[in-house]
Motif scaffolding. Structure first.
Motif, PDB file in Angstrom:
ATOM      1  N   ARG A   1     -23.199 -17.612 -15.464  1.00  0.00           N
ATOM      2  CA  ARG A   1     -23.333 -19.067 -16.034  1.00  0.00           C
ATOM      3  C   ARG A   1     -22.721 -19.861 -14.897  1.00  0.00           C
ATOM      4  O   ARG A   1     -23.309 -21.023 -14.527  1.00  0.00           O
ATOM      5  N   LEU A   2     -21.856 -19.556 -14.141  1.00  0.00           N
ATOM      6  CA  LEU A   2     -21.481 -20.312 -12.975  1.00  0.00           C
ATOM      7  C   LEU A   2     -22.319 -20.710 -12.037  1.00  0.00           C
ATOM      8  O   LEU A   2     -22.857 -21.693 -11.475  1.00  0.00           O
ATOM      9  N   ASN A   3     -23.291 -19.650 -11.720  1.00  0.00           N
ATOM     10  CA  ASN A   3     -24.242 -19.722 -10.613  1.00  0.00           C
ATOM     11  C   ASN A   3     -25.516 -20.600 -11.262  1.00  0.00           C
ATOM     12  O   ASN A   3     -25.923 -21.282 -10.393  1.00  0.00           O
ATOM     13  N   LYS A   4     -25.724 -20.441 -12.498  1.00  0.00           N
ATOM     14  CA  LYS A   4     -26.662 -21.084 -13.070  1.00  0.00           C
ATOM     15  C   LYS A   4     -26.594 -22.461 -13.184  1.00  0.00           C
ATOM     16  O   LYS A   4     -27.392 -23.459 -12.700  1.00  0.00           O
ATOM     17  N   ILE A   5     -24.993 -23.261 -13.329  1.00  0.00           N
ATOM     18  CA  ILE A   5     -24.903 -24.437 -13.185  1.00  0.00           C
ATOM     19  C   ILE A   5     -24.677 -24.878 -11.786  1.00  0.00           C
ATOM     20  O   ILE A   5     -23.849 -26.231 -11.584  1.00  0.00           O
TER      21      ILE A   5
END
Ligand SMILES: C[S@@+](CC[C@H](N)C(=O)[O-])C[C@H]1O[C@@H](n2cnc3c(N)ncnc32)[C@H](O)[C@@H]1O
Ligand code: SF4
Length: 383
Positions: free
Chosen positions: A190-194
């Motif tokens: 999720r961190l990567n995605k945002i």
């Protein structure tokens, strides 16, 4: 000066890993310039302090809360008593604010946030948001980041999030608890995605050492978008059965060689402790590279050490950094040598505690120990 050239001045590896990342995430471009400017300013302040005869570290480690929702095997914060601090004695957000403000004015550039679990501290991200010209690196177990936190993180540009993992599902769930691996991986995705700069922190020990010696694992992290890896060798804070988790000398040497190999051929920024500290002449605690503040405000040389002479509720950070305690630790160079144990202060635990008492310091959360040492001292005087 371009991003790559600027980063190269600090570290070649930093340039190799972060320059392409910043170019791919343009929101970080302007902030990068701002951070470089504030890094230079903080360096001037630290040099000024040095001329005046005391050390201001570039990093401060803030154990922002004692609260934690996990019970990881051999967690140093639990072992040294950080998680047992009285809830009512914990620093409030305004107290942390004024500590960070003072630290900035003294020349601290970056804050490493630990605990406890930092995402259980209400208002954590308000601090990163408010001090936008400083770097914040938050260590988390990856299970407590709330929806609103993700929304704020998406907007923050001075904050990296480091999620702790031990290895594969089995190794992570064994040390951290069932289901933690899955949650930690979801958080990383999720961190990567945002577009939040993220990484992992691994406590290297006898059980997961083989696993991390495999270069394919590092490749799979890079494929997942992970750009930072902290490899912290397991420190047994108590001389109990968990000391058997510590790497053997042979494993330590082999692992160090592996880290250097990864550093030369993988696009990920690796930090290895204690290996990297040895390059800097030994332990970088007590203000040489960092200092640590407990959830209740005690200023200690590092998070694994439970000695202090100043509490920041009643003293300034400057007074603490100028303390006799920090000075004597740095002056007694043999105390900064790791001697086959990943933590120098742990290797000399008793000596360090006695030294703290001899300069008017105290042993945190350990009144019995304090009385015991005082009694030994008294009997030594008598005989
Ligand atoms: C104390 S935790 C606090 C932040 C957060 N709760 C977490 O688990 O990431 C900070 C880091 O220290 C590591 N750690 C815990 N106990 C350790 C030990 N005995 N030796 C070395 N590292 C340790 C953890 O795995 C984690 O990556
Ligand atoms: S989550 Fe972090 S602070 Fe909590 S027990 Fe595990 S290592 Fe310690």
């Amino acid at each position: 000066m371009g991003i790559k050239t600027t980063l190269k001045l600090v570290d070649m590896n930093m340039a190799k890993v972060f320059a392409p990342w910043i170019l791919r995430h343009p929101k970080y471009f302007l902030v990068f310039k701002k951070l470089v400017k504030s890094f230079k300013k903080s360096l001037v302040l630290r040099n000024k302090a040095k001329e005046e005869g005391y050390l201001v570290p570039p990093f401060m480690i803030l154990s922002i809360t004692k609260q934690c929702n996990l019970h990881c095997v051999g967690c140093y914060a639990a072992e040294v008593g950080t998680l047992d601090i009285e809830s009512s004695s914990q620093l409030k957000i305004d107290e942390w604010r004024s500590i960070i403000k003072e630290a900035n004015d003294l020349g601290v550039f970056a804050y490493i946030i630990g605990g406890g679990e930092p995402f259980l501290f209400p208002g954590l991200l308000e601090l990163s948001k408010e001090f936008s010209e400083r770097l914040f690196i938050i260590f988390t177990n990856g299970t407590a980041i709330k929806e609103d936190d993700f929304k704020v993180l998406k907007k923050l540009k001075n904050t990296a999030v480091i999620v702790s993992l031990e290895g594969d599902r089995e190794a992570t769930d064994f040390r951290r608890g069932k289901g933690v691996y899955e949650k930690a991986l979801t958080t990383l995705k999720r961190l990567n995605k945002i577009g939040v700069l993220n990484g992992i922190s691994v406590t290297i020990n006898g059980l997961n050492y083989e696993h991390w010696m495999n270069p394919q694992l590092i490749d799979s992290l890079i494929k997942k978008g992970i750009r930072i890896g902290f490899f912290l060798e397991y420190i047994p804070s108590k001389k109990d059965i968990t000391s058997s988790l510590m790497l053997t000398e042979q494993e330590r040497k082999a692992f160090r060689a592996k880290i250097l190999e990864y550093r030369s051929n993988k696009r990920i920024y690796l930090i290895h402790s204690p290996g990297d500290e040895e390059l800097l002449g030994g332990c970088v605690s007590a203000g040489r590279g960092f200092a640590h503040i407990t959830p209740s405000g005690d200023l200690t040389p590092c998070p694994v050490s439970n000695i202090a002479s100043h509490n920041l509720k009643t003293s300034t950070l400057e007074e603490g950094l100028k303390s006799r305690l920090f000075k004597v630790i740095r002056e007694n160079e043999h105390l900064l040598e790791t001697e086959g144990v990943p933590c120098a202060l742990f290797a000399h635990k008793e000596e360090v505690e006695e030294l703290a008492l001899s300069v008017g310091g105290y042993v945190i959360n350990n009144k019995e120990k304090l009385i015991e040492i005082k009694q030994v001292k008294k009997s030594q005087k008598v005989s």
